[in-house]
Scaffold this active site. Structure first.
Site, PDB file in Angstrom:
ATOM      1  N   LEU A  12      -2.642  -5.472  -2.851  1.00  0.00           N
ATOM      2  CA  LEU A  12      -2.415  -6.255  -4.073  1.00  0.00           C
ATOM      3  C   LEU A  12      -1.698  -7.571  -3.748  1.00  0.00           C
ATOM      4  O   LEU A  12      -2.022  -8.625  -4.306  1.00  0.00           O
ATOM      5  CB  LEU A  12      -1.578  -5.430  -5.073  1.00  0.00           C
ATOM      6  CG  LEU A  12      -1.228  -6.142  -6.371  1.00  0.00           C
ATOM      7  CD1 LEU A  12      -2.489  -6.494  -7.168  1.00  0.00           C
ATOM      8  CD2 LEU A  12      -0.310  -5.267  -7.227  1.00  0.00           C
ATOM      9  N   TYR A 124       6.164  10.721  -3.878  1.00  0.00           N
ATOM     10  CA  TYR A 124       5.848   9.297  -4.119  1.00  0.00           C
ATOM     11  C   TYR A 124       6.211   8.930  -5.559  1.00  0.00           C
ATOM     12  O   TYR A 124       6.919   7.949  -5.801  1.00  0.00           O
ATOM     13  CB  TYR A 124       4.358   9.070  -3.847  1.00  0.00           C
ATOM     14  CG  TYR A 124       3.824   7.728  -4.306  1.00  0.00           C
ATOM     15  CD1 TYR A 124       4.147   6.550  -3.631  1.00  0.00           C
ATOM     16  CD2 TYR A 124       2.968   7.638  -5.412  1.00  0.00           C
ATOM     17  CE1 TYR A 124       3.644   5.327  -4.046  1.00  0.00           C
ATOM     18  CE2 TYR A 124       2.458   6.416  -5.828  1.00  0.00           C
ATOM     19  CZ  TYR A 124       2.803   5.261  -5.147  1.00  0.00           C
ATOM     20  OH  TYR A 124       2.312   4.045  -5.569  1.00  0.00           O
TER      21      TYR A 124
END
Ligand code: NAP
Length: 283
Positions: A12, A124
């Site tokens: 990204l 996560y």
């Protein structure tokens, strides 16, 4: 106006640098130029640069790896965010922070809204949620953008993995019991710019519109590439034996973004078409 992208070599981050560059003075830092786990280094470098906006894409994103390296996940995804927030506060920069659909447990049957209670299923997700909480508590001016199922031209991604296997003539077996919204990184980058320019603060959800399972996503990938002979077998998640549990349903409700920016994200199928066009033009 000066913008710092942290994690600028990631999937990204690279798109953000490209998309912001025509209108902003963009600096992209990643390891080893900036390690967000180092508080003093982070504060010193950002004080030197004095950006107006910091966009944080730096993260430890290996979802299964986070299970065995929970300390590293917390160091980068939580304490790293706290370090960036302190540095942003010191120079009065706005911190835009990327977070994830994996903060939710997937028990819902309707798209998650930004204020729905998070309850991550894996290390996560827990580390990313902790990062969000530290940022909200920091006093820094901030914008949290949760997104999902990213793929983009500048990183390893699901689309390319499926095409590689299809081209190798390997039988494809793809999970059909997790539902989410595949999101093209360039569409997300544009939406982040819209939110910044609208002066948005708080927590937002941004993905391409609509939803599918990974199996349905894989089927659409081969159809759009006219590889109709490729056979794909739907399988349950447990057959992959991955160490991290994933939510069965992690569709995000993006209406806060839509009302704030007066725009709708295109559908995930259109996003995929755009990805293939972009990929073709830059090959
Ligand atoms: N990918 C997805 O499907 C997805 C879905 C939802 C949310 N998100 C979020 O979106 C953001 C961007 O994701 P992405 O897929 O672009 O991630 P990515 O490709 O893994 O990029 C993350 C970048 O951060 C760097 N990094 C790692 N530790 C760092 C540290 N201590 N200091 C500075 N930089 C560090 C990485 O470097 P190394 O590669 O050298 O480690 C990498 O270049 C992340 O916050 C992620 O949690 C991603």
């Amino acid at each position: 106006m000066r913008v710092l992208v942290a994690g600028a070599k990631g999937m990204l981050g690279r798109d953000l640098v490209e998309i912001f560059s025509p209108c902003y003075e963009v600096t992209g830092w990643d390891l080893p130029d900036l390690d967000i786990t180092r508080a003093e280094e982070t504060r010193g470098k950002i004080a030197g640069l004095r950006p107006r906006f910091i966009i944080n894409c730096a993260a430890y994103t290996d979802v299964d790896g986070c299970e065995s390296r929970a300390d590293l996940a917390l160091a980068v995804n939580a304490e790293g965010v706290r370090n960036l927030a302190a540095a942003a506060l010191a120079v009065r920069a706005r911190l835009v922070h990327l977070s994830t659909d994996y903060v939710f447990d997937g028990a819902s049957r309707t798209p998650y809204r930004p204020d729905d209670p998070p309850s991550p299923l894996n290390a996560y997700g827990r580390s990313k949620l902790q990062g969000e909480m530290l940022l909200r508590a920091s006093g820094a001016d901030h914008l949290i953008v949760r997104t999902a199922w990213l793929y983009g031209p500048r990183g390893k991604n699901f689309v390319e993995a499926i095409l590689r296997q299809a081209e190798a003539g390997r039988g494809l077996r793809v999970v059909n019991d997790q539902k989410g919204s595949p999101t093209f990184t360039r569409d997300l980058s544009g939406a982040i710019r819209d939110l910044l320019e609208a002066g948005a603060g708080g927590t937002f959800h941004v993905t391409n519109a609509g939803a599918c399972t990974w199996f349905e996503f894989a089927r659409e990938i081969v159809q759009q590439q006219e590889m109709n002979a490729v056979k794909i077998q739907p399988i349950p998640s447990e057959e992959l034996g991955r160490s991290a549990k994933r939510p069965a349903f992690s569709v995000l409700d993006c209406s806060r973004y839509e009302t704030t920016c007066g725009k709708k994200m295109r559908s995930w199928k259109e996003g995929l078409r755009e990805y293939f066009l972009f990929r073709g033009n830059t090959a």
